[in-house]
Design a protein around this motif. Sequence first.
Motif, PDB file in Angstrom:
ATOM      1  N   ARG A  32       0.844  -1.189   0.000  1.00 22.64           N
ATOM      2  CA  ARG A  32       0.000   0.000   0.000  1.00 22.64           C
ATOM      3  C   ARG A  32       0.886   1.249   0.000  1.00 22.64           C
ATOM      4  NH1 ARG A  32      -2.969  -3.402  -1.023  1.00 22.64           N
ATOM      5  NH2 ARG A  32      -4.760  -4.230   0.120  1.00 22.64           N
TER       6      ARG A  32
ATOM      7  N   THR B 126       0.421   5.783  -1.061  1.00 26.44           N
ATOM      8  CA  THR B 126      -0.275   6.855  -1.770  1.00 26.44           C
ATOM      9  C   THR B 126       0.585   7.410  -2.902  1.00 26.44           C
ATOM     10  OG1 THR B 126       0.592   8.444  -0.158  1.00 26.44           O
ATOM     11  CG2 THR B 126      -1.610   7.548   0.256  1.00 26.44           C
TER      12      THR B 126
ATOM     13  N   LEU C 291       4.839   2.648  -4.852  1.00 26.23           N
ATOM     14  CA  LEU C 291       4.072   1.424  -5.045  1.00 26.23           C
ATOM     15  C   LEU C 291       4.658   0.578  -6.163  1.00 26.23           C
ATOM     16  CD1 LEU C 291       1.460   0.052  -3.993  1.00 26.23           C
ATOM     17  CD2 LEU C 291       0.256   1.168  -5.863  1.00 26.23           C
TER      18      LEU C 291
ATOM     19  N   ASP D 192      -6.274  -6.470  -4.444  1.00 26.35           N
ATOM     20  CA  ASP D 192      -7.694  -6.460  -4.055  1.00 26.35           C
ATOM     21  C   ASP D 192      -8.506  -7.486  -4.826  1.00 26.35           C
ATOM     22  OD1 ASP D 192      -7.157  -4.433  -2.281  1.00 26.35           O
ATOM     23  OD2 ASP D 192      -7.679  -2.833  -3.691  1.00 26.35           O
TER      24      ASP D 192
ATOM     25  N   THR E 138       1.440  -6.763   5.308  1.00 24.59           N
ATOM     26  CA  THR E 138       1.088  -5.625   4.470  1.00 24.59           C
ATOM     27  C   THR E 138       2.189  -4.577   4.586  1.00 24.59           C
ATOM     28  OG1 THR E 138      -1.300  -5.957   4.690  1.00 24.59           O
ATOM     29  CG2 THR E 138      -0.555  -3.759   4.051  1.00 24.59           C
TER      30      THR E 138
ATOM     31  N   VAL F 165       3.438  -0.848   3.969  1.00 30.73           N
ATOM     32  CA  VAL F 165       2.936   0.509   3.755  1.00 30.73           C
ATOM     33  C   VAL F 165       4.135   1.408   3.479  1.00 30.73           C
ATOM     34  CG1 VAL F 165       1.728   2.481   4.760  1.00 30.73           C
ATOM     35  CG2 VAL F 165       0.933   0.150   5.238  1.00 30.73           C
TER      36      VAL F 165
ATOM     37  N   VAL G 230      -4.181   5.263   7.317  1.00 26.67           N
ATOM     38  CA  VAL G 230      -4.022   3.991   6.592  1.00 26.67           C
ATOM     39  C   VAL G 230      -3.659   2.872   7.557  1.00 26.67           C
ATOM     40  CG1 VAL G 230      -2.635   2.773   4.872  1.00 26.67           C
ATOM     41  CG2 VAL G 230      -3.397   5.105   4.416  1.00 26.67           C
TER      42      VAL G 230
END
Length: 236
Positions: A38, A40, A45, A63, A72, A74, A86
């Motif tokens: 994940r 922004t 990414l 997803d 996960t 970030v 988040v």
Amino acid sequence: MAGSEHPVTPFVDGYPQGTHGQHPGALAEVPRISVAVRSTDPLTLSGLHEQLRPRPEILLCSDSTAERPQVTIVGTDTVDEPALVVLRHIRRTSTSRVLLIVRTIDEQKLVSAAECGVAGVVRRSEVTPEHLVQVIGTVARGEGHLPSDLLGRLLEQVGRLQGQVLGPRGLHFTGLAAREVDVLRLVAEGYDTADIATKLAYSERTIKNVLHSVMTRLQLRNRTHAVAYAMRQGLI
């Protein structure tokens, strides 16, 4: 002579076949860790995906896949409020362990990240495919990871907090107050309720209330369990 010729080894998809017709890798398949990424920032990414996609140890989740991520990742520049939003969302909606890839972070931001359930931190400047996969494995096993300099400063901050803020108020990070520790220490030494009340100048009812409060708050079964907890925490 025909008998001296080397036997021809057949290839399938570019791999030499063994006696059972299997690819060599099929004999020792690498366990894969399911990972979601994940960020922004589209570049961050994309970069993390590019580093992880070729790795046989990693199964990238999206997803659209049914696979639930064990870890996960970030990626963010700093632990600001949008990043914390988040992290809190992941903590509320997933059992995945969180690895934070960050450009800059200090002790205060680290505490905020830890409160959101972050299990590992890697600075972006230190990210290489090998190091990233190693840390992912560490986090997936339920362990934690911090840069060594951050760990040292965090421990110093914890020590100051205990000595300057919690200690004077009779509190500990373990969730036990100083009076509760004193009671458990005497229980461990074999004293009964009346003896403990005499030694600490409390009533027997107070001693019973202290023990009941400790066992209820920490979900401990009995006095023995409470003493064992205090010993594991290094309090007695």
